[in-house]
Design an enzyme around this catalytic site. Structure first.
Site, PDB file in Angstrom:
ATOM      1  N   CYS A 147       0.848  -1.196   0.000  1.00 38.75           N
ATOM      2  CA  CYS A 147       0.000   0.000   0.000  1.00 38.75           C
ATOM      3  C   CYS A 147       0.889   1.254   0.000  1.00 38.75           C
ATOM      4  O   CYS A 147       1.733   1.410  -0.863  1.00 38.75           O
ATOM      5  CB  CYS A 147      -0.964  -0.044   1.177  1.00 38.75           C
ATOM      6  SG  CYS A 147      -2.237   1.243   1.140  1.00 38.75           S
ATOM      7  N   GLN A 148       0.707   2.152   0.956  1.00 38.04           N
ATOM      8  CA  GLN A 148       1.567   3.334   1.026  1.00 38.04           C
ATOM      9  C   GLN A 148       3.027   2.931   1.174  1.00 38.04           C
ATOM     10  O   GLN A 148       3.927   3.605   0.661  1.00 38.04           O
ATOM     11  CB  GLN A 148       1.142   4.214   2.200  1.00 38.04           C
ATOM     12  CG  GLN A 148       1.901   5.527   2.294  1.00 38.04           C
ATOM     13  CD  GLN A 148       1.588   6.287   3.574  1.00 38.04           C
ATOM     14  OE1 GLN A 148       1.406   5.685   4.638  1.00 38.04           O
ATOM     15  NE2 GLN A 148       1.505   7.598   3.481  1.00 38.04           N
TER      16      GLN A 148
END
Length: 354
Positions: A147-148
């Site tokens: 994800c991030q």
């Protein structure tokens, strides 16, 4: 007698009696359910910098000798989702396959971390952990960014390519302006300067509310109505509570890093435009000349597939692999299907490049 909707009073009565039984059984079971834990795998702290800690997972067998695999997770949730419980653990499967697995734990930022920047997270914390692993193992590392954390890994590997042997990203956005990215549509209209100047660090509860409102009926109503169906099933109930614990065990976000991330990625779409800067350094995805495996979830409502697939053609590598898996943003590493498919795909891909 059935009514025009296909059910009659007898059906309604049976449904009401079944619900009553479920509630009664739940009232007996719930007091006996203790606070659920998480983590299927033993781990040891091997490096730290302030609140940020690097852990090594300890498997039942020694690793196969491949470069260490460092998991870089997002800032908005706790990284124990990758090792949630026995049988639902990406880490557990990777260890069993022979990988030497590490994870960065960002901790819980407080007001003293308000002015941490993306440069701190990438070129202090990630770089510090990578340097520790290089010193211990004598060579570059494998990165797995989620994800991030996948965005961080893309930027870090582009800035320090000689330190990364292979790069794996999972559900990592690259194009933040795809039409179906609702979160991006919201973030583009936020006065992030006023937001951070007013709040300092970004409260975790506020971020959680934003994510829940992306699917308000499903995430705020439907899943709790569905809870009634498992009130008499201890294992299912504990699994539900464990997931709820992870969702709401979220750290606050360091204000300056949040400001930079929203401006450069969500609002500026900087990975697509080539405008990302980490400190004084420009991020050029063409510097990603190491092998890259990009994994996305086909039913992801937070990072739509097109947002991840945009990485294709942006890197400088001749060894680019893209894999889509059925499932959502969380299911891609905890669902039964994902447990069968994702860890083995990562391990097999890395092994062919060892």
């Amino acid at each position: 007698m059935k009514g025009p909707l296909g059910f009659g009073m007898d059906d309604l009565l049976q449904e009401a009696l079944q619900l009553q039984r479920k509630l009664a059984d739940g009232l007996k079971l719930l007091p006996d359910v203790e606070d659920v834990g998480y983590g299927a795998t033993a781990r040891e702290e091997v490096w730290s910098d302030g609140k940020v800690k690097l852990y090594r997972f300890i498997g039942a067998q020694p690793p196969s000798g491949q470069p260490p695999l460092l998991i870089v997770y997002a800032l908005v949730n706790r990284p124990y989702m990758v090792d949630l419980q026995d049988g639902r653990s990406l880490v557990q499967k990777l260890l069993a396959a022979g990988q030497d697995v590490y994870v960065l734990d960002w901790g819980y930022p407080d007001r003293s971390e308000r002015f941490l920047t993306l440069e701190d997270y990438l070129l202090r914390y990630v770089d510090g952990a990578v340097d520790h692993l290089r010193a211990q193992h004598g060579g570059p590392v494998n990165l797995l960014g989620i994800c991030q954390g996948g965005v961080f890994s893309l930027c870090y590997a582009a800035l320090r390519p000689h330190k990364v042997r292979n790069l794996v990203t999972m559900v990592a956005p690259v194009d933040f302006h795809t039409p179906d990215n609702m979160l991006s549509h919201w973030a583009r209209h936020v006065d992030v300067d006023l937001f951070v100047d007013t709040l300092g660090n970004v409260p975790a509860d506020l971020m959680n509310a934003s994510y829940l409102m992306l699917k308000p009926f499903r995430l705020n109503v439907q899943k709790y109505v569905g809870l009634v169906d498992i009130l008499d099933d201890r294992q299912a109930l504990e699994d539900f509570l464990r997931m709820e614990k992870w969702i709401f065990d979220s750290p606050d976000l360091a204000g300056e890093a949040f400001r930079e991330f929203v401006k450069q990625f969500y609002q500026g779409n900087g990975l697509m435009r080539g405008s990302i800067r980490i400190g004084d350094e420009a991020v050029d995805l063409a510097q990603l000349r190491m092998p890259v495996l990009n994994i996305y979830a086909e039913q992801d409502h937070l990072v739509p597939p097109a947002a991840s697939q945009a990485l294709c053609g942006k890197t400088g590598t001749t060894d680019y692999t893209e894999l889509g898996f059925r499932g959502g943003h969380i299911g891609i590493y905890v669902s039964a299907r994902a447990q069968r498919e994702v860890p083995s795909a990562i391990h097999d891909w890395l092994s062919r490049r060892a």
